[in-house]
Design an enzyme around this catalytic site. Structure first.
Site: not given
Length: 249
Positions: A18, A66
């Site tokens: 990312s 997550k």
């Protein structure tokens, strides 16, 4: 000029996709009022400091947070509820925190572009961690039946040892998705222990790993004539979806 701040939380982040992706995106698209930083957190509770000090408008979430991040949010979008995990957090101007899942979007659209629904009706899902949750949600929506393969008999439907004793399952389950980190650089020789000798031209091996470009898992399938694909396209799609979420009014 004050920049709009975004980023990524997780641990470790040394090989993050990312950070490089958004830096290149901002450069190419001449987005000069935004920055994307990496925040390596030793524990999820450290996210509190980010909320207090960094004035972020949003961030991505990767392993191992997550699911843990959900406890720190005010609301979950339907995408996060469907998957049961969050990989995108949007923070409003008044500090309201909403969790989304763009992994689902990325995997589904990448898969739809390459698989053959008349052939790939059954799948083997290698791994049962957070990355597998988005894949499972996609399988359910596409009516693809699947078996979760795990080393731990308490987590999956079939263990790798049991699969080795019943290799004929691969005659029926022609779509195989690797959601484990096996084969990621620098341990590029590692791959899931499945009966590769049963693979053929009707199989499709999809590896969520993208570094290296062709993993040992993919190479083993390719040698048997199988269609193979890495996770780069999925990552690009989910990253662009993240950007769309953060900038939606």
């Amino acid at each position: 000029m004050d920049k709009r701040k975004y980023g990524l939380i997780g641990y470790p982040l040394s090989h993050s996709f990312s950070g490089k992706y958004f830096a290149e995106k901002f450069r190419k698209e001449k987005i000069e009022d935004a920055q994307y930083d990496l925040y390596e957190l030793n524990k999820i509770a450290d996210v509190a400091q980010l909320f207090d000090e960094k004035k972020l408008l949003g961030f991505n979430v990767t392993i191992p947070y997550k699911q843990e991040i959900k406890a720190w949010l005010d609301h979950l979008d339907d995408s996060a509820v469907k998957v049961g995990a969050v990989n995108v957090v949007k923070i409003s101007s008044d500090g309201y925190r909403t969790g989304f899942n763009s992994d689902y979007y990325g995997f589904k659209n990448s898969l739809l572009a390459h698989y053959h629904p008349e052939i790939h009706r059954k799948a083997l899902l290698l791994g049962t961690g957070g990355a597998a949750m988005a894949v499972e949600a996609v399988f359910k929506d596409l009516n693809i039946s699947y078996l979760r393969i795990s080393r731990d008999e308490n987590k999956g439907d079939v263990t790798y040892d049991a699969l080795a004793k019943k290799p004929e399952l691969l005659d029926e389950y022609l779509l195989i998705i690797n959601t484990t980190p096996l084969g990621t650089w620098p341990q590029i020789e590692a791959k899931a222990p499945i009966p590769y000798f049963k693979l053929g031209s009707r199989h499709f091996l999809y590896d969520l790993v993208y570094n290296p470009e062709e993993t040992a898992f993919m190479n083993a399938g390719k040698e048997r004539g199988a269609l193979v694909k890495n996770g780069y396209e999925m990552l690009v799609l989910q990253a662009e979806k993240s950007w769309e979420i953060w900038n939606a009014t």
